[in-house]
Motif scaffolding. Structure first.
Motif, PDB file in Angstrom:
ATOM      1  N   TRP B   4       0.835  -1.196   0.000  1.00 59.05           N
ATOM      2  CA  TRP B   4       0.000   0.000   0.000  1.00 59.05           C
ATOM      3  C   TRP B   4       0.874   1.252   0.000  1.00 59.05           C
ATOM      4  N   VAL B   5       0.580   2.160  -0.901  1.00 58.41           N
ATOM      5  CA  VAL B   5       1.310   3.432  -0.950  1.00 58.41           C
ATOM      6  C   VAL B   5       0.316   4.572  -1.178  1.00 58.41           C
ATOM      7  N   MET B   6       0.785   5.763  -0.926  1.00 62.08           N
ATOM      8  CA  MET B   6      -0.016   6.946  -1.216  1.00 62.08           C
ATOM      9  C   MET B   6       0.717   7.782  -2.260  1.00 62.08           C
ATOM     10  N   VAL B   7      -0.055   8.419  -3.105  1.00 63.40           N
ATOM     11  CA  VAL B   7       0.499   9.290  -4.142  1.00 63.40           C
ATOM     12  C   VAL B   7      -0.157  10.657  -3.997  1.00 63.40           C
ATOM     13  N   ALA B   8       0.675  11.710  -4.035  1.00 64.31           N
ATOM     14  CA  ALA B   8       0.149  13.078  -3.973  1.00 64.31           C
ATOM     15  C   ALA B   8       0.570  13.827  -5.236  1.00 64.31           C
ATOM     16  N   ASP B   9      -0.388  14.315  -5.958  1.00 64.16           N
ATOM     17  CA  ASP B   9      -0.100  15.098  -7.161  1.00 64.16           C
ATOM     18  C   ASP B   9       0.062  16.560  -6.735  1.00 64.16           C
ATOM     19  N   LEU B  10       1.307  17.012  -6.669  1.00 64.51           N
ATOM     20  CA  LEU B  10       1.574  18.359  -6.157  1.00 64.51           C
ATOM     21  C   LEU B  10       1.013  19.448  -7.072  1.00 64.51           C
ATOM     22  N   ARG B  11       0.714  19.114  -8.313  1.00 61.34           N
ATOM     23  CA  ARG B  11       0.144  20.116  -9.221  1.00 61.34           C
ATOM     24  C   ARG B  11      -1.310  20.411  -8.864  1.00 61.34           C
ATOM     25  N   ILE B  82       2.407  -1.418   5.710  1.00 54.50           N
ATOM     26  CA  ILE B  82       1.908  -0.444   6.680  1.00 54.50           C
ATOM     27  C   ILE B  82       2.713  -0.555   7.977  1.00 54.50           C
ATOM     28  N   VAL B  83       3.217   0.588   8.440  1.00 54.38           N
ATOM     29  CA  VAL B  83       3.987   0.645   9.684  1.00 54.38           C
ATOM     30  C   VAL B  83       3.012   0.933  10.827  1.00 54.38           C
ATOM     31  N   ALA B  84       3.009   0.048  11.809  1.00 60.37           N
ATOM     32  CA  ALA B  84       2.017   0.124  12.886  1.00 60.37           C
ATOM     33  C   ALA B  84       2.695   0.307  14.243  1.00 60.37           C
ATOM     34  N   ILE B  85       1.936   0.806  15.199  1.00 57.20           N
ATOM     35  CA  ILE B  85       2.438   0.979  16.565  1.00 57.20           C
ATOM     36  C   ILE B  85       1.534   0.210  17.521  1.00 57.20           C
ATOM     37  N   ASP B  86       2.151  -0.591  18.388  1.00 57.82           N
ATOM     38  CA  ASP B  86       1.412  -1.247  19.465  1.00 57.82           C
ATOM     39  C   ASP B  86       1.462  -0.312  20.680  1.00 57.82           C
ATOM     40  N   TYR B  87       0.355   0.367  20.935  1.00 63.04           N
ATOM     41  CA  TYR B  87       0.328   1.361  22.012  1.00 63.04           C
ATOM     42  C   TYR B  87       0.567   0.740  23.388  1.00 63.04           C
ATOM     43  N   ASP B  88       0.313  -0.549  23.513  1.00 66.27           N
ATOM     44  CA  ASP B  88       0.472  -1.187  24.819  1.00 66.27           C
ATOM     45  C   ASP B  88       1.930  -1.540  25.132  1.00 66.27           C
ATOM     46  N   LEU B  89       2.764  -1.546  24.094  1.00 63.09           N
ATOM     47  CA  LEU B  89       4.187  -1.837  24.306  1.00 63.09           C
ATOM     48  C   LEU B  89       5.023  -0.566  24.415  1.00 63.09           C
ATOM     49  N   CYS B  90       4.561   0.487  23.748  1.00 61.45           N
ATOM     50  CA  CYS B  90       5.350   1.723  23.652  1.00 61.45           C
ATOM     51  C   CYS B  90       5.587   2.320  25.041  1.00 61.45           C
ATOM     52  N   ILE B  91       6.833   2.773  25.266  1.00 59.29           N
ATOM     53  CA  ILE B  91       7.166   3.406  26.553  1.00 59.29           C
ATOM     54  C   ILE B  91       7.190   4.927  26.436  1.00 59.29           C
ATOM     55  N   GLY B  92       6.949   5.436  25.239  1.00 58.21           N
ATOM     56  CA  GLY B  92       6.913   6.892  25.063  1.00 58.21           C
ATOM     57  C   GLY B  92       8.267   7.557  25.189  1.00 58.21           C
ATOM     58  N   CYS B  93       9.313   6.886  24.717  1.00 57.60           N
ATOM     59  CA  CYS B  93      10.663   7.463  24.833  1.00 57.60           C
ATOM     60  C   CYS B  93      10.928   8.501  23.749  1.00 57.60           C
ATOM     61  N   ALA B  94      10.107   8.495  22.696  1.00 53.38           N
ATOM     62  CA  ALA B  94      10.209   9.453  21.591  1.00 53.38           C
ATOM     63  C   ALA B  94      11.471   9.271  20.751  1.00 53.38           C
ATOM     64  N   CYS B 137       0.193   8.514  11.595  1.00 51.79           N
ATOM     65  CA  CYS B 137      -0.741   8.042  10.567  1.00 51.79           C
ATOM     66  C   CYS B 137      -0.677   6.529  10.452  1.00 51.79           C
ATOM     67  N   THR B 138      -1.850   5.923  10.342  1.00 49.73           N
ATOM     68  CA  THR B 138      -1.923   4.462  10.204  1.00 49.73           C
ATOM     69  C   THR B 138      -2.342   4.043   8.799  1.00 49.73           C
ATOM     70  N   PHE B 139      -2.457   5.001   7.890  1.00 52.86           N
ATOM     71  CA  PHE B 139      -3.075   4.763   6.569  1.00 52.86           C
ATOM     72  C   PHE B 139      -4.520   4.304   6.769  1.00 52.86           C
ATOM     73  N   CYS B 140      -5.113   4.667   7.905  1.00 54.24           N
ATOM     74  CA  CYS B 140      -6.475   4.220   8.267  1.00 54.24           C
ATOM     75  C   CYS B 140      -6.580   2.699   8.126  1.00 54.24           C
ATOM     76  N   VAL B 141      -5.666   2.029   8.781  1.00 48.72           N
ATOM     77  CA  VAL B 141      -5.536   0.586   8.603  1.00 48.72           C
ATOM     78  C   VAL B 141      -6.815  -0.165   8.967  1.00 48.72           C
ATOM     79  N   ASP B 142      -7.580   0.364   9.920  1.00 49.20           N
ATOM     80  CA  ASP B 142      -8.823  -0.309  10.284  1.00 49.20           C
ATOM     81  C   ASP B 142      -9.804  -0.317   9.109  1.00 49.20           C
ATOM     82  N   ARG B 143      -9.860   0.807   8.396  1.00 42.01           N
ATOM     83  CA  ARG B 143     -10.748   0.891   7.225  1.00 42.01           C
ATOM     84  C   ARG B 143     -10.276  -0.077   6.136  1.00 42.01           C
ATOM     85  N   ILE B 144      -8.944  -0.138   5.954  1.00 42.31           N
ATOM     86  CA  ILE B 144      -8.402  -1.022   4.914  1.00 42.31           C
ATOM     87  C   ILE B 144      -8.743  -2.481   5.236  1.00 42.31           C
ATOM     88  N   ASP B 145      -8.455  -2.874   6.469  1.00 38.12           N
ATOM     89  CA  ASP B 145      -8.680  -4.271   6.849  1.00 38.12           C
ATOM     90  C   ASP B 145     -10.168  -4.640   6.810  1.00 38.12           C
TER      91      ASP B 145
END
Lengths: 283, 214
Positions: B4-11, B82-94, B137-145
């Motif tokens: 999955w990719v996104m394309v933006a037409d800058l014109r 799609i790059v995802a984050i597991d909020y329950d594992l993240c320690i918020g180290c930034a 951004c999750t690419f709205c992965v829930d909608r995709i799935d």
């Protein structure tokens, strides 16, 4: 049908706000503590002096980690930091810190593992340096020369603290003092080359480092070396004070530069466009 | 394989920020957090001035810098890119936030609302798991799935397409499977000159920008 490579347009970089002085505290405290452990072992200090210096080093490493924990969003999950040693330098740093604590305490308890503790201290500061260098989003951190610079800085800061405490523990000899002077010179050279590379990669970051680099060159290198040279000619008690002053100046300059690297020089890459959209009629 | 990719037409982009608003509505992001945003780029000096609008956000990279540095393995990449984050594992180290060359990641230390108290929509989308951890951004992965489960095609059927793409009033944004030569995004890339941002870093972004016809 890719874009031309010889031009670039974009939104200017701005300073990151994710990591502040608390993160810098990890590099300052951890680096100084690990450097002190290395220098104590190299100095072949013995008895209570050795134990005391090793413990001070370990406390500083712990204080650095506690400092960065204050910045963590979910500190109660801190144990998760060990989950990714295969790729993450932060996981590796945490593991190195744990091993460093174990073997430094063992050394303090009389086990003959001093060299191993010193090696782990070096590994710890190397992990710290690679941790910063792995941040692709910040050109001043991603510059490869930051690795030898940070490792050397940590050794100098540890040595600075060692000599600051010298009037109390009265350890270390002339050869060790000359080694300290050599480290000061090496740090200055590495700092100079690092700054040059940062200037090319991120002019804003290079400018932000200006004051700290100058302070390190003069107050953190030149003045301490003069003080070390003077110490040779001064009476013992005055010499110890001069060396202690050299140590504290070297430490302050190093800590200031680390703070500047993490906070002031933390400019991101902005958004660089290799081409602008072609709209309307063509020439 | 699907990528999955996104394309933006800058014109086409006019900087209206409708995509930003749609993303915020769909994902319930707090004030100041814009998983999809549009940067206003102004270049040159009068009278030779050019302006471009640049939609940015997580680039869902092939080699995500954020994933490598993450000490907790909270950041992962799915087989479809799609790059995802597991909020329950993240320690918020930034650490991911400073590693990302695209400034795509956010961390909110406390719940905040547009008008002080939560609106109905904010109440519905409020997720305490997203406080003090990294978000993006999750690419709205829930909608995709969910769409794929119904046999829909992301990028073609609105129900299975990211909210920003659906909302874009100029059809600047397109979404689809770049590995499918017949897909909308593959066709756009084949017929236009394009680039990816900070490609020299080796991240392999999954976000393409069109700037001219081929």
């Amino acid at each position: 049908m890719s874009a031309p490579k010889d031009v670039a347009y974009g939104a200017a970089p701005w300073r990151q706000t994710s990591w502040d002085a608390r993160a810098a505290g990890n590099f300052i405290g951890g680096g100084t503590g690990a450097g002190l452990i290395v220098f104590t072992v190299v100095a072949s200090a013995s008895g209570m002096v050795r134990t005391g210096l090793l413990l001070i080093g370990l406390v500083l490493v712990a204080a650095g980690l506690a400092s960065v924990a204050l910045e963590m969003g979910r500190p109660l999950r801190a144990m998760n930091v060990f989950r990714h040693p295969r790729r993450s330098w932060m996981s590796r740093e945490a593991i190195a810190a744990l091993l460093l604590a174990i073997f430094t305490l063992a050394a303090c308890s009389g086990y003959r593992v001093d060299m191993l503790a010193a090696a782990l201290a070096l590994l710890f500061v190397y992990c710290q340096a690679r941790l910063l260098q792995a941040a692709k989003g910040i050109p001043a951190w991603h510059e490869p020369r930051i690795v030898p610079l940070l490792v050397t800085m940590s050794l100098v800061e540890g040595a600075g603290l060692f000599w600051l405490l010298a009037p109390l523990h009265r350890s270390g000899g002339t050869r060790l003092l000359l080694g300290f002077a050599a480290l000061l010179l090496l740090r200055a050279v590495l700092c100079h080359t690092y700054r040059q590379r940062v200037n090319d990669a991120s002019p804003a970051a290079g400018a932000a480092l200006g004051t700290a680099v100058r302070v390190l060159a003069i107050g953190g290198t030149l003045v301490p070396i003069v003080l070390i040279a003077l110490a040779v000619w001064l009476p013992y008690s005055a010499a110890m004070q001069a060396i202690a002053l050299a140590g504290v100046l070297a430490w302050i300059a190093g800590a200031w530069l680390k703070l500047a690297i993490v906070t002031r020089a933390g400019f991101n890459r902005g958004f660089t466009l290799p081409a602008l959209p072609v709209r309307g009629t063509r020439a | 394989m699907t990528r999955w990719v996104m394309v933006a037409d800058l014109r086409r982009c006019i900087g209206c920020q409708t995509c930003t608003a749609a993303c915020r509505q769909a994902n319930g992001t707090p004030p100041g957090v814009q998983w999809r945003r549009v940067i206003d780029v102004e270049l040159g000096e009068f009278p030779d001035v050019q302006r471009a609008f640049l939609p940015v956000g997580c680039q869902h990279c092939d080699e995500p810098a954020c994933m490598d540095v993450c000490p907790t393995q909270a950041t992962t990449k799915r087989a479809d890119g799609i790059v995802a984050i597991d909020y329950d594992l993240c320690i918020g180290c930034a650490y991911c936030a400073v590693a990302c060359p695209y400034q795509a990641r956010y961390r909110s230390s406390r719940p905040t609302y547009a008008y002080g108290v939560p609106t109905d929509n904010e109440r519905q989308t409020d997720d305490p798991r997203r406080i003090a951890v990294a978000t993006k951004c999750t690419f709205c992965v829930d909608r995709i799935d969910a769409g794929l489960a119904k046999g829909l095609t992301p990028g073609v059927d609105a129900e299975a397409t990211p909210a920003c793409v659906n909302a874009c009033i100029t059809q600047t944004l397109a979404f689809g499977d770049v590995e499918d030569p017949q897909s909308n995004v593959a066709q756009l890339l084949a017929t236009h000159r394009h680039f990816r941002i900070h490609e020299e870093l080796g991240t392999g972004p999954g976000f393409y920008y069109l700037w001219d016809k081929a």
